[in-house]
Structures are given as structure tokens and as C-alpha cells.
Motif scaffolding. Sequence first.
Motif, PDB file in Angstrom:
ATOM      1  N   ASP A   1       0.820  -1.216   0.000  1.00 61.32           N
ATOM      2  CA  ASP A   1       0.000   0.000   0.000  1.00 61.32           C
ATOM      3  C   ASP A   1       0.854   1.266   0.000  1.00 61.32           C
ATOM      4  O   ASP A   1       0.504   2.250  -0.658  1.00 61.32           O
ATOM      5  N   GLU A   2       1.963   1.246   0.710  1.00 61.44           N
ATOM      6  CA  GLU A   2       2.833   2.423   0.754  1.00 61.44           C
ATOM      7  C   GLU A   2       3.398   2.740  -0.638  1.00 61.44           C
ATOM      8  O   GLU A   2       3.410   3.889  -1.074  1.00 61.44           O
ATOM      9  N   GLY A   3       3.844   1.702  -1.333  1.00 59.80           N
ATOM     10  CA  GLY A   3       4.414   1.898  -2.666  1.00 59.80           C
ATOM     11  C   GLY A   3       3.397   2.386  -3.675  1.00 59.80           C
ATOM     12  O   GLY A   3       3.675   3.302  -4.461  1.00 59.80           O
ATOM     13  N   ILE A   4       2.203   1.799  -3.669  1.00 57.04           N
ATOM     14  CA  ILE A   4       1.190   2.202  -4.643  1.00 57.04           C
ATOM     15  C   ILE A   4       0.608   3.568  -4.288  1.00 57.04           C
ATOM     16  O   ILE A   4       0.220   4.334  -5.167  1.00 57.04           O
ATOM     17  N   HIS A   5       0.578   3.884  -2.984  1.00 59.53           N
ATOM     18  CA  HIS A   5       0.125   5.204  -2.537  1.00 59.53           C
ATOM     19  C   HIS A   5       1.025   6.287  -3.138  1.00 59.53           C
ATOM     20  O   HIS A   5       0.531   7.295  -3.676  1.00 59.53           O
ATOM     21  N   ALA A   6       2.321   6.085  -3.065  1.00 56.31           N
ATOM     22  CA  ALA A   6       3.262   7.069  -3.604  1.00 56.31           C
ATOM     23  C   ALA A   6       3.069   7.240  -5.114  1.00 56.31           C
ATOM     24  O   ALA A   6       3.060   8.369  -5.627  1.00 56.31           O
ATOM     25  N   LEU A   7       2.898   6.148  -5.832  1.00 62.23           N
ATOM     26  CA  LEU A   7       2.681   6.230  -7.281  1.00 62.23           C
ATOM     27  C   LEU A   7       1.357   6.921  -7.603  1.00 62.23           C
ATOM     28  O   LEU A   7       1.285   7.748  -8.517  1.00 62.23           O
ATOM     29  N   ASN A   8       0.311   6.573  -6.868  1.00 58.70           N
ATOM     30  CA  ASN A   8      -1.001   7.173  -7.087  1.00 58.70           C
ATOM     31  C   ASN A   8      -0.954   8.683  -6.848  1.00 58.70           C
ATOM     32  O   ASN A   8      -1.521   9.468  -7.612  1.00 58.70           O
ATOM     33  N   ARG A   9      -0.241   9.077  -5.815  1.00 59.41           N
ATOM     34  CA  ARG A   9      -0.088  10.504  -5.493  1.00 59.41           C
ATOM     35  C   ARG A   9       0.747  11.223  -6.545  1.00 59.41           C
ATOM     36  O   ARG A   9       0.347  12.258  -7.072  1.00 59.41           O
ATOM     37  N   ASP A  10       1.886  10.636  -6.891  1.00 57.07           N
ATOM     38  CA  ASP A  10       2.823  11.300  -7.792  1.00 57.07           C
ATOM     39  C   ASP A  10       2.340  11.355  -9.239  1.00 57.07           C
ATOM     40  O   ASP A  10       2.595  12.332  -9.936  1.00 57.07           O
ATOM     41  N   TYR A  11       1.666  10.309  -9.712  1.00 55.16           N
ATOM     42  CA  TYR A  11       1.282  10.259 -11.119  1.00 55.16           C
ATOM     43  C   TYR A  11      -0.178  10.582 -11.392  1.00 55.16           C
ATOM     44  O   TYR A  11      -0.518  10.939 -12.519  1.00 55.16           O
ATOM     45  N   ARG A  12      -1.028  10.439 -10.382  1.00 55.69           N
ATOM     46  CA  ARG A  12      -2.448  10.705 -10.605  1.00 55.69           C
ATOM     47  C   ARG A  12      -2.979  11.827  -9.729  1.00 55.69           C
ATOM     48  O   ARG A  12      -4.130  12.233  -9.883  1.00 55.69           O
ATOM     49  N   GLY A  13      -2.176  12.304  -8.788  1.00 54.31           N
ATOM     50  CA  GLY A  13      -2.618  13.368  -7.902  1.00 54.31           C
ATOM     51  C   GLY A  13      -3.663  12.924  -6.899  1.00 54.31           C
ATOM     52  O   GLY A  13      -4.399  13.742  -6.355  1.00 54.31           O
ATOM     53  N   ILE A  14      -3.733  11.610  -6.640  1.00 57.75           N
ATOM     54  CA  ILE A  14      -4.695  11.054  -5.684  1.00 57.75           C
ATOM     55  C   ILE A  14      -3.903  10.535  -4.486  1.00 57.75           C
ATOM     56  O   ILE A  14      -3.151   9.568  -4.603  1.00 57.75           O
ATOM     57  N   ASP A  15      -4.100  11.178  -3.345  1.00 58.20           N
ATOM     58  CA  ASP A  15      -3.259  10.932  -2.166  1.00 58.20           C
ATOM     59  C   ASP A  15      -3.810   9.820  -1.275  1.00 58.20           C
ATOM     60  O   ASP A  15      -4.180  10.044  -0.128  1.00 58.20           O
ATOM     61  N   ARG A  16      -3.878   8.603  -1.851  1.00 59.43           N
ATOM     62  CA  ARG A  16      -4.295   7.420  -1.087  1.00 59.43           C
ATOM     63  C   ARG A  16      -3.865   6.171  -1.861  1.00 59.43           C
ATOM     64  O   ARG A  16      -3.642   6.241  -3.070  1.00 59.43           O
ATOM     65  N   PRO A  17      -3.789   5.054  -1.176  1.00 59.69           N
ATOM     66  CA  PRO A  17      -3.462   3.820  -1.893  1.00 59.69           C
ATOM     67  C   PRO A  17      -4.639   3.377  -2.765  1.00 59.69           C
ATOM     68  O   PRO A  17      -5.776   3.784  -2.544  1.00 59.69           O
ATOM     69  N   THR A  18      -4.344   2.580  -3.754  1.00 57.51           N
ATOM     70  CA  THR A  18      -5.353   1.981  -4.612  1.00 57.51           C
ATOM     71  C   THR A  18      -4.967   0.524  -4.819  1.00 57.51           C
ATOM     72  O   THR A  18      -3.941   0.084  -4.299  1.00 57.51           O
ATOM     73  N   ASP A  19      -5.768  -0.231  -5.540  1.00 50.07           N
ATOM     74  CA  ASP A  19      -5.458  -1.644  -5.721  1.00 50.07           C
ATOM     75  C   ASP A  19      -4.561  -1.920  -6.930  1.00 50.07           C
ATOM     76  O   ASP A  19      -3.655  -2.733  -6.879  1.00 50.07           O
ATOM     77  N   VAL A  20      -4.791  -1.205  -8.034  1.00 48.21           N
ATOM     78  CA  VAL A  20      -4.020  -1.450  -9.251  1.00 48.21           C
ATOM     79  C   VAL A  20      -3.847  -0.142 -10.020  1.00 48.21           C
ATOM     80  O   VAL A  20      -4.746   0.696 -10.036  1.00 48.21           O
ATOM     81  N   LEU A  21      -2.686   0.008 -10.617  1.00 49.37           N
ATOM     82  CA  LEU A  21      -2.404   1.126 -11.514  1.00 49.37           C
ATOM     83  C   LEU A  21      -1.885   0.559 -12.829  1.00 49.37           C
ATOM     84  O   LEU A  21      -1.179  -0.454 -12.840  1.00 49.37           O
ATOM     85  N   SER A  22      -2.233   1.226 -13.920  1.00 50.78           N
ATOM     86  CA  SER A  22      -1.754   0.840 -15.243  1.00 50.78           C
ATOM     87  C   SER A  22      -1.142   2.056 -15.917  1.00 50.78           C
ATOM     88  O   SER A  22      -1.714   3.141 -15.875  1.00 50.78           O
ATOM     89  N   PHE A  23       0.010   1.838 -16.528  1.00 48.47           N
ATOM     90  CA  PHE A  23       0.687   2.890 -17.273  1.00 48.47           C
ATOM     91  C   PHE A  23       0.945   2.360 -18.682  1.00 48.47           C
ATOM     92  O   PHE A  23       1.848   1.558 -18.887  1.00 48.47           O
ATOM     93  N   ALA A  24       0.126   2.785 -19.635  1.00 49.77           N
ATOM     94  CA  ALA A  24       0.223   2.300 -21.012  1.00 49.77           C
ATOM     95  C   ALA A  24       1.372   2.976 -21.745  1.00 49.77           C
ATOM     96  O   ALA A  24       1.573   4.182 -21.626  1.00 49.77           O
ATOM     97  N   MET A  25       2.101   2.191 -22.520  1.00 47.50           N
ATOM     98  CA  MET A  25       3.213   2.717 -23.318  1.00 47.50           C
ATOM     99  C   MET A  25       2.770   3.089 -24.723  1.00 47.50           C
ATOM    100  O   MET A  25       3.440   3.851 -25.392  1.00 47.50           O
TER     101      MET A  25
END
Length: 165
Positions: free
Chosen positions: A49-73
Amino acid sequence: MNLQLDWNNEQSKIEIPEIWIDKLTELLQLAGKAEGLADGEVALTFTDDEGIHALNRDYRGIDRPTDVLSFAMQEDGTDELDIIFEVENEDEADPLSGMLGDIIISVERAQLQSEEYGHSLEREIGFLFVHGFLHLIGYDHQDESSEAEMTSKQEAVLQQAGLTR
């Protein structure tokens, strides 16, 4: 069919058995076949949760954990920066050309959700993986009809792989 799964584990709270990776590879093949996609590579990272929280905050501007993130190339987003790959040899291929993107799953969040929904952690991770894959290839769930379409596709793939509720 040449769909590849490249994965790594950046969390230590929950063991990721090799049999789960085999099942995720199967899900990738099934989902790719259902979508008419024969080639590509997906990078999967398990985090907490800590790792995904940081990604969610940094890349989506949402300051909480989530279950899954996708970054399409392979997105054609107008706001995206071009990736410039310099080659020394003209025969050298762009190493990103077959990359579909990255899927990041919080195993910690998946554990909580599997308990909440009353099914196995393997099924929940499989669901999140297929959900993330569909995002990589352009699906979204911004309205009821697109959410219903994604849900139907996810469930069909999970059923084929024997990951039922």
C-alpha cells in the motif's frame, strides 16, 4: 501468440508463489486472444500500500493507496512526451516498441479485497491483473456502459482460467 509477462516483487508482506505467475501468464494469453492481440510485453510489479500510494499521489494526484495502476506505453495521448531512442546500429530495434505498459498491484490491498469479497487472493490478483491489462490496451470505465463492458470481459477471462468466486 507472443505475449510476454515480465514481473518483479517489491513487497515482502505476502509471498507470490510461482504458480500464481503461471496463472497470470495464462490470463495474459487468454485476454490477449480475446482482444485479438498476439504480440506485446507487460511489466507487472507487486508492491504494498505504501508503494502504490506514492505512485497514485505522484502520477495521478490522488493521495491514497489503490489496488491497481496501469501505465500504457502505446497511448496516443497529446499530452505525453515522445520517447526518443537513439540507436548506434540501424538494424537495432526500439526496445519499447512491443511494450504494452506497466501494471502495478498492491498485494496488501488485494488481500483485504479478497477477504471482503469472499474469494481467494489468487483470484483477486488475477482480476486486478486483467483489469490493468484492459486499461493498457485502451479500455476505461468512466461511465456505466464502459464499466459493464470491462466487467464482462474481465469475468469471461477469469472464468476461462478457472478463477471463479
